[in-house]
Design a protein around this motif. Sequence first.
Motif, PDB file in Angstrom:
ATOM      1  N   ILE A 365       0.772  -1.266   0.105  1.00 15.20           N
ATOM      2  CA  ILE A 365      -0.023   0.055  -0.047  1.00 15.20           C
ATOM      3  C   ILE A 365       0.784   1.294  -0.077  1.00 15.20           C
ATOM      4  O   ILE A 365       0.742   1.936  -0.871  1.00 15.20           O
ATOM      5  CB  ILE A 365      -0.914   0.049   1.121  1.00 15.20           C
ATOM      6  CG1 ILE A 365      -1.905  -1.243   1.140  1.00 15.20           C
ATOM      7  CG2 ILE A 365      -1.692   1.325   1.374  1.00 15.20           C
ATOM      8  CD1 ILE A 365      -3.023  -1.493   2.152  1.00 15.20           C
ATOM      9  N   PRO A 366       1.930   1.450   0.825  1.00 16.68           N
ATOM     10  CA  PRO A 366       2.407   2.796   0.925  1.00 16.68           C
ATOM     11  C   PRO A 366       3.402   2.901  -0.108  1.00 16.68           C
ATOM     12  O   PRO A 366       3.547   4.198  -0.636  1.00 16.68           O
ATOM     13  CB  PRO A 366       3.629   2.641   1.978  1.00 16.68           C
ATOM     14  CG  PRO A 366       3.630   1.318   2.476  1.00 16.68           C
ATOM     15  CD  PRO A 366       2.107   0.632   1.950  1.00 16.68           C
ATOM     16  N   PHE A 367       3.973   1.769  -0.901  1.00 17.94           N
ATOM     17  CA  PHE A 367       4.650   2.002  -2.296  1.00 17.94           C
ATOM     18  C   PHE A 367       3.745   2.392  -3.550  1.00 17.94           C
ATOM     19  O   PHE A 367       3.952   3.146  -4.310  1.00 17.94           O
ATOM     20  CB  PHE A 367       5.431   0.789  -2.481  1.00 17.94           C
ATOM     21  CG  PHE A 367       6.154   0.566  -1.539  1.00 17.94           C
ATOM     22  CD1 PHE A 367       7.422   1.219  -1.176  1.00 17.94           C
ATOM     23  CD2 PHE A 367       6.062  -0.762  -0.440  1.00 17.94           C
ATOM     24  CE1 PHE A 367       8.095   0.959   0.001  1.00 17.94           C
ATOM     25  CE2 PHE A 367       7.070  -0.964   0.471  1.00 17.94           C
ATOM     26  CZ  PHE A 367       7.990  -0.136   0.772  1.00 17.94           C
ATOM     27  N   LEU A 368       2.320   1.868  -3.515  1.00 21.73           N
ATOM     28  CA  LEU A 368       1.403   2.041  -4.501  1.00 21.73           C
ATOM     29  C   LEU A 368       1.238   3.821  -4.378  1.00 21.73           C
ATOM     30  O   LEU A 368       1.089   4.539  -5.284  1.00 21.73           O
ATOM     31  CB  LEU A 368       0.245   1.334  -4.468  1.00 21.73           C
ATOM     32  CG  LEU A 368       0.375   0.045  -4.823  1.00 21.73           C
ATOM     33  CD1 LEU A 368      -0.819  -0.813  -4.568  1.00 21.73           C
ATOM     34  CD2 LEU A 368       0.951  -0.318  -6.129  1.00 21.73           C
ATOM     35  N   ILE A 369       0.911   4.175  -3.091  1.00 24.30           N
ATOM     36  CA  ILE A 369       0.873   5.819  -2.808  1.00 24.30           C
ATOM     37  C   ILE A 369       1.970   6.488  -3.248  1.00 24.30           C
ATOM     38  O   ILE A 369       1.720   7.679  -4.125  1.00 24.30           O
ATOM     39  CB  ILE A 369       0.169   5.949  -1.463  1.00 24.30           C
ATOM     40  CG1 ILE A 369      -0.979   5.070  -1.120  1.00 24.30           C
ATOM     41  CG2 ILE A 369       0.138   7.495  -1.142  1.00 24.30           C
ATOM     42  CD1 ILE A 369      -1.207   5.174   0.271  1.00 24.30           C
TER      43      ILE A 369
END
Length: 526
Positions: A365-369
């Motif tokens: 999730i944090p890397f997609l954001i």
Amino acid sequence: MAKGEGGENCSAKELLKSPEILNSDHIKLDKNNGKPMLSVCNKICYAIGGAPYQITGSAIGFFLQIYLLDVTLLDPFNASIILFVGRAWDAITDPTVGFFVSRSKWMKFGRLLPWIVMSTPFAVTTYLLMWYVPNISTGKLFWYLIFYCLFQTLMTCFHVPYSALTMFISNDQTERDSATAYRMTVEVLGTVLGTAIQGQIVGNSNAPCIASLELNLTVSSEEINITHQISLEQTRKAYMIAAGVICIIYVICAAVLFYGVQEIRDTHGKSSKRAIPFFQGLKMVMQHGPYVKLILGFLFTSLAFMLLEGNFALFCIYTLGFRDHFQNILLLIMLSATLTIPFWQWFLSRFGKKTSCYIGISSAIPFLILIVTIKSNLVVAYLVSVAAGVSVAAAFLLSWSMLPDVIDDFNLKYPDYPGLEAIFYSFYVFFTKFASGVSLGVSTLSLDFAGYLTRGCVQPNTVDTTLKILVCPLPVALILVGLFFFKLYPIDEETRRKNKKLLEDLRINESDTDSSDTYSNKSTPV
């Protein structure tokens, strides 16, 4: 290695009773507890059989959309029809093939392996034709739709029996988990190979974009084809070369699986139990609570990664502006995933499958954001790709490693109903394929509505916005929903160990009962 030797005359039940028996593929018995142990060679050969599905799947997932749009010059609406119908058809074939597999009779080489062998030559032929651009002015939609559906059907005839084979290579849960880890490592490596072969061969012969195309100008496919005929032909040839290489690897992997793995005829010593009709078995499977929760969790997390997979190449090219680097970014994601599979195997054995599932899948999730919020930066894109691969590895390994636990739980609850493994595996894939077909069709159609310009160097702002939504907000939302269902999944480590012990006791009791019956029959005077 000889195939089928001992398979017809030596069931799993007899293996449990006779520690001295060794089969032709080195599936031997542990001297300490009498369990059938798989050799490293067995596990590697079994794992290699999973590569064709992932190699072709990654090539199709990452490149088919852009191939239909920018190489075959189909408009986005027709491309969306091919992607949606092809995936939907692929989903339908899973339970259909699962039905026929569940009714297959034992042959010389097993019940599942013949499906794998017989489907291989037809699968590679249709795969080649799927990447061929016919010299016809009309009818390309039907060409790609027909061969895409045919290939998906034949691939299902390979993959459903192969997936179910997990339950027929060993009776021991630990051995199956170990074999699954080998399989996931090779399958992720297969995605690396598919991405590398397709990306590097095609990337080095990529047709140039059309810089003169204005955002408000409509250019027909025929005009684009005439203007860039030479470069486009080179790109089409590159796609065919990549498809040929992948087909050769497909055949080699199928041969290794066939000659390196022996299928156990009866994994639970229930050959004497009665078989049940397919639809009755399907009803029982779908009413099994742990299976339903696992399916839903796997469904939404798989959708997230498939949605990302289908649109990431376009996102790298048009939103990030990395037209000459997108194939390297995709390769880096898959390579990172391959290298971290052993870590996740250790992690799940140390902290449990559910905990590993939460941490591993949510780490994306944090890397997609980050990838959609930062300005276009190649170094950051490469770093994010490495981190995203770690989460991809978790998604690959953990969901599939949970399914044998569900089947064991079902077998304890319904000990008199054997032979439903193919139903478990086929419907496990059915829901994800059908939903991914919907997502890919909708995403391609949304690009059409956003004003996607075929082979344009620059896309409208609406296309950039659409690609960002398809790469970040939607996958993140799907991951969160999937993790919610994994939270409801009831088989934790304590339950898994309890089921394992109960299954071992059940096999021992059945083995002792059979031994007593055999002795009594021999002692009874005629």
